[in-house]
Design a protein around this motif. Structure first.
Motif, PDB file in Angstrom:
ATOM      1  N   PRO A   7       0.676  -1.092   0.069  1.00 23.10           N
ATOM      2  CA  PRO A   7       0.186  -0.057  -0.085  1.00 23.10           C
ATOM      3  C   PRO A   7       0.730   1.209  -0.111  1.00 23.10           C
ATOM      4  N   THR A   8       0.487   2.271  -0.625  1.00 22.89           N
ATOM      5  CA  THR A   8       1.027   3.681  -0.595  1.00 22.89           C
ATOM      6  C   THR A   8       0.928   4.205   0.789  1.00 22.89           C
ATOM      7  N   ILE A   9       1.806   5.267   1.062  1.00 22.40           N
ATOM      8  CA  ILE A   9       1.714   5.761   2.187  1.00 22.40           C
ATOM      9  C   ILE A   9       0.178   6.582   2.144  1.00 22.40           C
ATOM     10  N   SER A  10      -0.124   7.059   1.171  1.00 20.81           N
ATOM     11  CA  SER A  10      -1.433   7.668   1.253  1.00 20.81           C
ATOM     12  C   SER A  10      -2.512   6.880   1.661  1.00 20.81           C
ATOM     13  N   SER A  11      -2.455   5.614   1.098  1.00 20.03           N
ATOM     14  CA  SER A  11      -3.649   4.801   1.565  1.00 20.03           C
ATOM     15  C   SER A  11      -3.490   4.278   2.886  1.00 20.03           C
ATOM     16  N   LEU A  12      -2.341   4.137   3.455  1.00 20.71           N
ATOM     17  CA  LEU A  12      -2.241   3.978   4.966  1.00 20.71           C
ATOM     18  C   LEU A  12      -2.760   4.968   5.941  1.00 20.71           C
ATOM     19  N   LEU A  13      -2.603   6.137   5.478  1.00 21.01           N
ATOM     20  CA  LEU A  13      -3.211   7.284   5.961  1.00 21.01           C
ATOM     21  C   LEU A  13      -4.680   7.412   5.937  1.00 21.01           C
ATOM     22  N   ASN A  14      -5.198   7.095   4.611  1.00 19.75           N
ATOM     23  CA  ASN A  14      -6.605   7.129   4.572  1.00 19.75           C
ATOM     24  C   ASN A  14      -7.219   5.941   5.264  1.00 19.75           C
ATOM     25  N   ARG A  16      -6.774   4.959   8.185  1.00 16.90           N
ATOM     26  CA  ARG A  16      -6.569   5.195   9.808  1.00 16.90           C
ATOM     27  C   ARG A  16      -8.175   5.374  10.263  1.00 16.90           C
ATOM     28  N   ALA A  17      -8.553   4.519  10.915  1.00 16.47           N
ATOM     29  CA  ALA A  17     -10.002   4.728  11.373  1.00 16.47           C
ATOM     30  C   ALA A  17      -9.889   5.660  12.533  1.00 16.47           C
ATOM     31  N   ALA A  18     -10.928   6.887  12.691  1.00 11.77           N
ATOM     32  CA  ALA A  18     -11.163   7.745  13.783  1.00 11.77           C
ATOM     33  C   ALA A  18     -11.294   6.818  15.157  1.00 11.77           C
ATOM     34  N   GLY A  19     -10.581   7.469  16.094  1.00 13.76           N
ATOM     35  CA  GLY A  19     -10.841   6.847  17.239  1.00 13.76           C
ATOM     36  C   GLY A  19      -9.811   5.680  17.475  1.00 13.76           C
ATOM     37  N   HIS A  20      -8.989   5.186  16.516  1.00  9.95           N
ATOM     38  CA  HIS A  20      -8.219   4.105  16.786  1.00  9.95           C
ATOM     39  C   HIS A  20      -6.586   4.559  16.391  1.00  9.95           C
ATOM     40  N   SER A  21      -5.646   3.489  16.976  1.00 10.36           N
ATOM     41  CA  SER A  21      -4.360   3.603  16.770  1.00 10.36           C
ATOM     42  C   SER A  21      -4.138   3.545  15.237  1.00 10.36           C
ATOM     43  N   LEU A  22      -2.801   3.771  14.711  1.00  8.00           N
ATOM     44  CA  LEU A  22      -2.511   3.967  13.322  1.00  8.00           C
ATOM     45  C   LEU A  22      -2.378   2.579  12.834  1.00  8.00           C
ATOM     46  N   PRO A  23      -2.623   2.279  11.599  1.00  2.00           N
ATOM     47  CA  PRO A  23      -2.342   1.045  10.905  1.00  2.00           C
ATOM     48  C   PRO A  23      -0.623   0.884  11.095  1.00  2.00           C
ATOM     49  N   ALA A  24      -0.271  -0.240  11.247  1.00  2.00           N
ATOM     50  CA  ALA A  24       1.053  -0.843  11.607  1.00  2.00           C
ATOM     51  C   ALA A  24       2.057  -0.463  10.645  1.00  2.00           C
ATOM     52  N   GLY A  25       1.762  -0.139   9.258  1.00  2.00           N
ATOM     53  CA  GLY A  25       2.618   0.342   8.364  1.00  2.00           C
ATOM     54  C   GLY A  25       3.223   1.872   8.769  1.00  2.00           C
ATOM     55  N   THR A 406      -4.886  12.134  14.559  1.00  2.00           N
ATOM     56  CA  THR A 406      -5.495  13.134  13.733  1.00  2.00           C
ATOM     57  C   THR A 406      -4.394  14.357  13.028  1.00  2.00           C
ATOM     58  N   TRP A 407      -3.807  14.953  13.851  1.00  2.00           N
ATOM     59  CA  TRP A 407      -2.953  15.867  13.604  1.00  2.00           C
ATOM     60  C   TRP A 407      -1.895  15.349  12.514  1.00  2.00           C
ATOM     61  N   TYR A 408      -1.211  13.874  13.188  1.00  2.00           N
ATOM     62  CA  TYR A 408      -0.345  13.536  12.203  1.00  2.00           C
ATOM     63  C   TYR A 408      -0.708  13.289  10.909  1.00  2.00           C
ATOM     64  N   VAL A 409      -1.923  12.594  10.702  1.00  2.00           N
ATOM     65  CA  VAL A 409      -2.327  12.346   9.141  1.00  2.00           C
ATOM     66  C   VAL A 409      -2.533  13.475   8.620  1.00  2.00           C
ATOM     67  N   ASP A 410      -3.358  14.858   9.165  1.00  2.00           N
ATOM     68  CA  ASP A 410      -3.464  15.902   8.360  1.00  2.00           C
ATOM     69  C   ASP A 410      -2.191  16.313   7.994  1.00  2.00           C
ATOM     70  N   ARG A 411      -1.260  16.383   8.808  1.00  2.00           N
ATOM     71  CA  ARG A 411       0.273  17.096   8.269  1.00  2.00           C
ATOM     72  C   ARG A 411       0.582  16.256   7.127  1.00  2.00           C
ATOM     73  N   MET A 412       0.610  15.163   7.256  1.00  2.00           N
ATOM     74  CA  MET A 412       0.952  14.319   6.199  1.00  2.00           C
ATOM     75  C   MET A 412       0.129  14.681   4.780  1.00  2.00           C
ATOM     76  N   HIS A 413      -0.991  14.667   5.002  1.00  2.00           N
ATOM     77  CA  HIS A 413      -1.907  15.059   3.821  1.00  2.00           C
ATOM     78  C   HIS A 413      -1.364  16.538   3.481  1.00  2.00           C
ATOM     79  N   ALA A 414      -1.245  17.347   4.531  1.00  2.00           N
ATOM     80  CA  ALA A 414      -0.762  18.694   3.986  1.00  2.00           C
ATOM     81  C   ALA A 414       0.507  18.708   3.193  1.00  2.00           C
ATOM     82  N   HIS A 415       1.273  17.598   3.123  1.00  2.00           N
ATOM     83  CA  HIS A 415       2.614  17.560   2.516  1.00  2.00           C
ATOM     84  C   HIS A 415       2.505  16.843   1.492  1.00  2.00           C
TER      85      HIS A 415
END
Ligand code: 3BY
Ligand code: FES
Ligand code: FE
Length: 417
Positions: A7-14, A16-25, A406-415
């Motif tokens: 999976p691409t990094i973007s798909s790992l970020l996408n 991510r389910a709200a309220g849950h820890s991050l996907p392993a990758g 949430t901030w982590y995923v947002d900042r990755m998207h922003a970049h």
């Protein structure tokens, strides 16, 4: 054999389910680690140390972050500076890691020699027409916020650090962190991803079972309980505690000591949180009996009962108390290894064995950082296991993990990820 689709990094970020820890990758992959370094450790402000790391003219220290190496120094006029540790001749590293004392910066390769202001003073055999002026060491964008050194390695540093600067300059003024000394410093390499280090620090769900020493003085920020699960007695006790917290905060504020929480944790670039926290028991300091470890208080502090002004960033956590401060800085080393560098600060004139007892000063956080290191390595090992599935954060005691993810995923998207 079927090709496995990575999976691409973007798909790992996408994913991510709200309220849950991050996907392993996102915790374990090397390409994510490189992206993290670029986004969070080059394009955001990070804390790398303190003015008191270089308290005298000529003091210098080297801090390595990913491929970058930085020289933090104090020049002959007492000005603190930060340079890239890259010679302007053919790029050699100039200083080796760790603290040192210098009168000039001499590159070991061909002896190009720089003033502590960064100017190139001497470059043998370069010819009469060689222009030294444009070969100064490259300066790093930095701000000293009340003596805490923040750098940004990009040419466009985010400007919402202004709020951190404004809030903390006011709150830290009485602690005079510029005039402290480092009584003790300890590096711990955690066998885990830097985000697991951060997550671990942003909850105290794990505290009662893992930090007996810290729990003498530390009270969880959000108290971490589900009110519906408490017995009437426990609920009454918790309510009393909340009321005490509110009352103490009100009184501190009234007395002129900013205490209320200030958070810039989501929908922002620079991530921080501060609040004056109450200290349990004797109420003075994060020591084994919650009494002060140093009789010489910091700065202009005259009271030991002003709690613990905590400050979080995405690569640091800090606690400022009447008698001392504890500052931890997080530097990722690889996807699965993270350096946690902790410094204990006392008044610059405090004398060990006279004004403070080093063991009393350091016991609690040495134990706590070792315990946390163990927890982070367990956590990383579990996330590496193919059986790992992102799990739910507690809506009571892990709310700051949800904000961080949430901030982590947002900042990755922003970049662009
Ligand atoms: O440094 C801290 O603030 C956090 C909270 C308690 C556990 N941890 C070490
Ligand atoms: Fe530094 Fe040549 S690389 S003097
Ligand atoms: Fe902990």
């Amino acid at each position: 054999m079927l090709d496995r689709v990575v999976p691409t990094i973007s798909s790992l970020l996408n994913a991510r389910a709200a309220g849950h820890s991050l996907p392993a990758g996102l915790y374990i992959r090397d390409d994510v680690f490189e992206a993290d370094l670029d986004v969070f450790f080059r394009k955001h402000w990070i804390c790398i140390g303190l003015e008191c790391d270089v308290s005298e003219a000529g003091d210098a220290t080297v801090i390595d972050i990913g491929a970058s190496s930085l020289i933090l120094l104090r020049d002959d006029d007492g000005v603190v500076r930060v340079f890239h540790n890259v010679c302007r001749h053919r790029g050699s590293r100039i200083l080796d890691g760790g603290p040192t004392i210098v009168s000039k910066l001499v590159c070991p390769y061909h002896q190009w020699t720089y003033e502590l202001t960064g100017e190139l003073a001497y470059a043998p055999h370069m010819g009469a027409n060689f222009d030294k002026e444009c070969r100064s060491l490259k300066a790093v964008n930095f701000r000293s916020i009340s003596g805490l050194i923040y750098v940004c390695l990009s040419d466009n540093p985010p400007d919402d650090i202004d709020e951190l600067e404004r809030v903390m300059n006011e709150r830290l003024a009485p602690y005079d962190i510029r005039n402290t000394k480092i009584a003790y410093e300890k590096d711990v390499v955690e066998e885990g991803n830097w985000k697991l280090t951060l997550e671990n620090n942003r909850e105290c769900y794990h505290c009662s079972a893992n930090h007996p020493e810290l729990c003498v003085s530390f009270v969880d920020l959000d108290f971490g309980y589900d009110p519906d699960s408490l017995s009437p007695e426990d609920k009454a006790q918790a309510d009393e505690h909340l009321a005490l917290y509110a009352e103490r905060t009100r009184r501190w504020e009234e007395e002129g000591h900013p205490s209320a929480a200030v958070e810039q944790l989501i929908d922002c670039v620079t991530n921080f949180r501060t609040q004056r926290l109450i200290i349990s028991g004797a109420g003075e300091s994060q020591t084994y009996d919650a009494t002060a470890a140093s009789s010489k208080l910091l700065g202009t502090m005259t009271r030991k009962d002003l709690g613990d002004t905590h400050l979080w960033g995405h690569n640091s956590w800090k606690h400022f108390m009447g008698d001392h401060a504890v500052v931890s800085i997080v530097i990722p080393l690889s996807a699965g290894r993270t350096l946690v560098r902790t410094k204990w600060l006392v008044h610059k004139d405090a004398v060990e064995g006279v004004d403070y007892d080093l063991q009393k000063l350091t016991d609690v956080w040495i134990a706590t950082t070792d315990q946390d290191s163990d927890l982070v390595s367990r956590s990383h090992a579990g996330v590496m296991d193919p059986a790992y599935i992102p799990g739910p954060y507690s809506p009571f005691s892990e709310t700051y993990l949800e904000k961080f993810a949430t901030w982590y995923v947002d900042r990755m998207h922003a970049h662009g990820y």
